[in-house]
Design an enzyme around this catalytic site. Structure first.
Site, PDB file in Angstrom:
ATOM      1  N   LYS A  43       0.813  -1.218   0.000  1.00 45.99           N
ATOM      2  CA  LYS A  43       0.000   0.000   0.000  1.00 45.99           C
ATOM      3  C   LYS A  43       0.849   1.272   0.000  1.00 45.99           C
ATOM      4  O   LYS A  43       0.448   2.304   0.532  1.00 45.99           O
ATOM      5  CB  LYS A  43      -0.918   0.017   1.229  1.00 45.99           C
ATOM      6  CG  LYS A  43      -1.726  -1.254   1.406  1.00 45.99           C
ATOM      7  CD  LYS A  43      -3.200  -0.986   1.351  1.00 45.99           C
ATOM      8  CE  LYS A  43      -4.022  -2.212   1.640  1.00 45.99           C
ATOM      9  NZ  LYS A  43      -4.269  -3.035   0.518  1.00 45.99           N
ATOM     10  N   CYS A  44       1.996   1.230  -0.628  1.00 46.26           N
ATOM     11  CA  CYS A  44       2.948   2.335  -0.638  1.00 46.26           C
ATOM     12  C   CYS A  44       2.909   3.039  -1.993  1.00 46.26           C
ATOM     13  O   CYS A  44       2.593   2.420  -3.010  1.00 46.26           O
ATOM     14  CB  CYS A  44       4.351   1.769  -0.367  1.00 46.26           C
ATOM     15  SG  CYS A  44       5.706   2.941  -0.489  1.00 46.26           S
ATOM     16  N   GLY A  45       3.265   4.307  -2.017  1.00 44.16           N
ATOM     17  CA  GLY A  45       3.336   5.035  -3.274  1.00 44.16           C
ATOM     18  C   GLY A  45       4.361   4.465  -4.236  1.00 44.16           C
ATOM     19  O   GLY A  45       4.271   4.669  -5.451  1.00 44.16           O
TER      20      GLY A  45
END
Length: 170
Positions: A43-45
């Protein structure tokens, strides 16, 4: 904070880690291969670009001795909230990852996984030995020695030349 822990191991191949299902994996399995060790999060950029490029690198170099070892980590803004198996399923389903996704680990602090204490002791980064964020990468040679560390903003494809050199293809 950032203090280097004393590490007695000389090679990453001296470690045993857990796979996503909780089984022991002795890293001697990878002896003779070049390793790219990455702390990953779903769920990271940086997730999309890193997983996409890691899969591309793996497809291109797995037959010449590259192995990518992905360690899910929930330490940065809780960006890997599920179980180890969910992290593995995410990487393999969405990004067609064929490389191993291991059990979730902590990469900083007193409860950091021993493999990460080793990696950080061998190559410190911008914040000293501390891991700054998801997708910090460590390049390890065929003898199990850490040869380079890359920050989260360094794209996997940008280190392709270093990987080819480590593989003896440069």
């Amino acid at each position: 904070m950032g203090a280097s822990h004393s590490v007695s191991e000389n090679s990453i191949f001296e470690f045993t880690v857990k796979d996503a299902k909780g089984r022991d994996v002795n890293l001697t399995t990878y002896k003779g291969k070049v390793l790219l060790v990455v702390n990953v999060a779903s769920k990271c950029g940086f997730t999309n670009s890193n997983y996409t490029q890691l899969t591309e690198l793996y497809s291109k170099y797995k037959d010449t001795g590259l192995e990518i070892l992905a360690f899910p980590c929930n330490q940065f803004l809780k960006q890997e909230p599920g179980s180890s198996q969910q992290a593995e399923e995410f990487a393999c389903t969405r990004y067609k990852a064929e490389y191993p996704i291991f059990g979730k680990v902590r990469v900083n602090g007193p409860d950091a996984a021993p493999i990460y204490k080793f990696l950080k002791a061998k190559k410190s980064g911008f914040l000293g030995s501390r891991i700054k964020w998801n997708f910090t990468k460590f390049l390890v040679d065929k003898e199990g020695h850490v040869i380079q560390r890359y920050g989260p903003t360094t794209s996997p494809l940008s280190i392709e030349k270093d990987i080819k050199t480590a593989l003896g293809e440069a």
